[in-house]
Design an enzyme around this catalytic site. Structure first.
Site, PDB file in Angstrom:
ATOM      1  N   SER A   1       0.833  -1.203   0.000  1.00  0.00           N
ATOM      2  CA  SER A   1       0.000   0.000   0.000  1.00  0.00           C
ATOM      3  C   SER A   1       0.862   1.244   0.000  1.00  0.00           C
ATOM      4  CB  SER A   1      -0.902   0.015   1.246  1.00  0.00           C
ATOM      5  OG  SER A   1      -1.708   1.172   1.276  1.00  0.00           O
ATOM      6  N   CYS A   2       0.422   2.247  -0.770  1.00  0.00           N
ATOM      7  CA  CYS A   2       1.094   3.540  -0.832  1.00  0.00           C
ATOM      8  C   CYS A   2       0.024   4.625  -0.757  1.00  0.00           C
ATOM      9  CB  CYS A   2       1.890   3.662  -2.125  1.00  0.00           C
ATOM     10  SG  CYS A   2       2.701   5.250  -2.357  1.00  0.00           S
ATOM     11  N   PRO A   3       0.199   5.650   0.077  1.00  0.00           N
ATOM     12  CA  PRO A   3      -0.858   6.650   0.265  1.00  0.00           C
ATOM     13  C   PRO A   3      -0.979   7.681  -0.847  1.00  0.00           C
ATOM     14  CG  PRO A   3       1.040   7.231   1.573  1.00  0.00           C
ATOM     15  CD  PRO A   3       1.349   5.886   0.955  1.00  0.00           C
TER      16      PRO A   3
END
Length: 252
Positions: free
Chosen positions: A131-133
């Site tokens: 996951s990457c914001p």
């Protein structure tokens, strides 16, 4: 002078895609570097990078909010950022990319096509979450890195991706139950409650890109988690588990 190749991509139109491309070109020129930029988006691929340009490149910049296939950049130092960052913080993006030249690790091989080998022991099954914001580039690149690293070690892994486009390839309860270990490679919060009682390593997407094989080995080397009394080999509700702290590890 460094040779840079880049890809910019935006899912909603061409404006940001072209703005990021122009920003990278102008800033690289001012800094004294050579750059070629391919754009991807609603109107398809423009100015495609040639195999020769990719081969000659010292470093790769992926500035994209859409999934980009990075297979052709196997073994190249690489940074991935959202399109907005390439537009607003162009110089920093290029400087960070050039800094990768000093950090290149053979297992950036994380994005090198894997050649399956016989595992030292029985093949294992792992699950993971990336996951990457700020965008989806790192999310999918980290997932691909873990998949290729697992294949190279003779294991299997299923990876769920979480990001601005939602969750993809959702892990099932059965997959989690039979997993020998879990890897969470994320730069954003990921709820790990469903992995209670499992060997677990938590780290960043960058770590997955740089040394996916090491993460898999580390996860599998963790002590076997405790199981509920009288139900060896099974995992009960998370709140009933007696999980030793040593079965979950966070890497920075």
């Amino acid at each position: 002078m460094a040779k840079i190749v880049a890809i910019t991509g935006c899912p909603t139109g061409v404006a940001h895609t072209l703005m990021a491309a122009e920003a990278l070109k102008k800033t690289a020129a001012v800094m004294g570097h050579e750059i070629q930029v391919e754009t991807q988006g609603a109107e398809g691929v423009r100015n495609p990078l040639s195999p020769r340009a990719v081969a000659a490149a010292d470093v790769v910049i992926v500035a994209s909010d859409i999934h980009v296939d990075v297979e052709r950049f196997a073994g190249k130092p690489m940074v991935a950022v959202p399109v907005s960052e390439a537009i607003r913080k162009t110089r920093a993006v290029i400087e960070n990319a050039l800094a990768e030249l000093g950090e290149t690790d053979p297992s950036l091989a994380a994005v090198t096509p894997a050649v399956a080998v016989a595992p030292a022991g029985p093949a294992k099954f792992l699950v993971g979450v990336t996951s990457c914001p700020t965008g989806i580039a790192h999310t999918f690149m980290a997932a691909a890195a873990l998949q290729k690293s697992a294949a190279a070690l003779g294991h299997e892994i299923r990876v769920e991706t979480q990001g601005s486009v939602g969750a993809k390839n959702l892990l099932t309860e059965d997959e989690i139950a039979r997993a020998d270990a879990v890897i969470v490679a994320a730069d954003a919060y990921v709820d790990t409650a469903r992995f209670a009682g499992k060997r677990l390593v938590q780290t960043s997407t960058k770590a997955a890109l740089h040394d996916g094989q090491a993460l898999i080995k580390e996860a599998l080397a963790l002590p076997a988690p405790a199981t509920l009394e009288g139900s060896a080999g099974s995992v009960g509700p998370a709140k009933q588990l007696k999980q030793p702290r040593s079965t979950a590890r966070t890497r920075h």
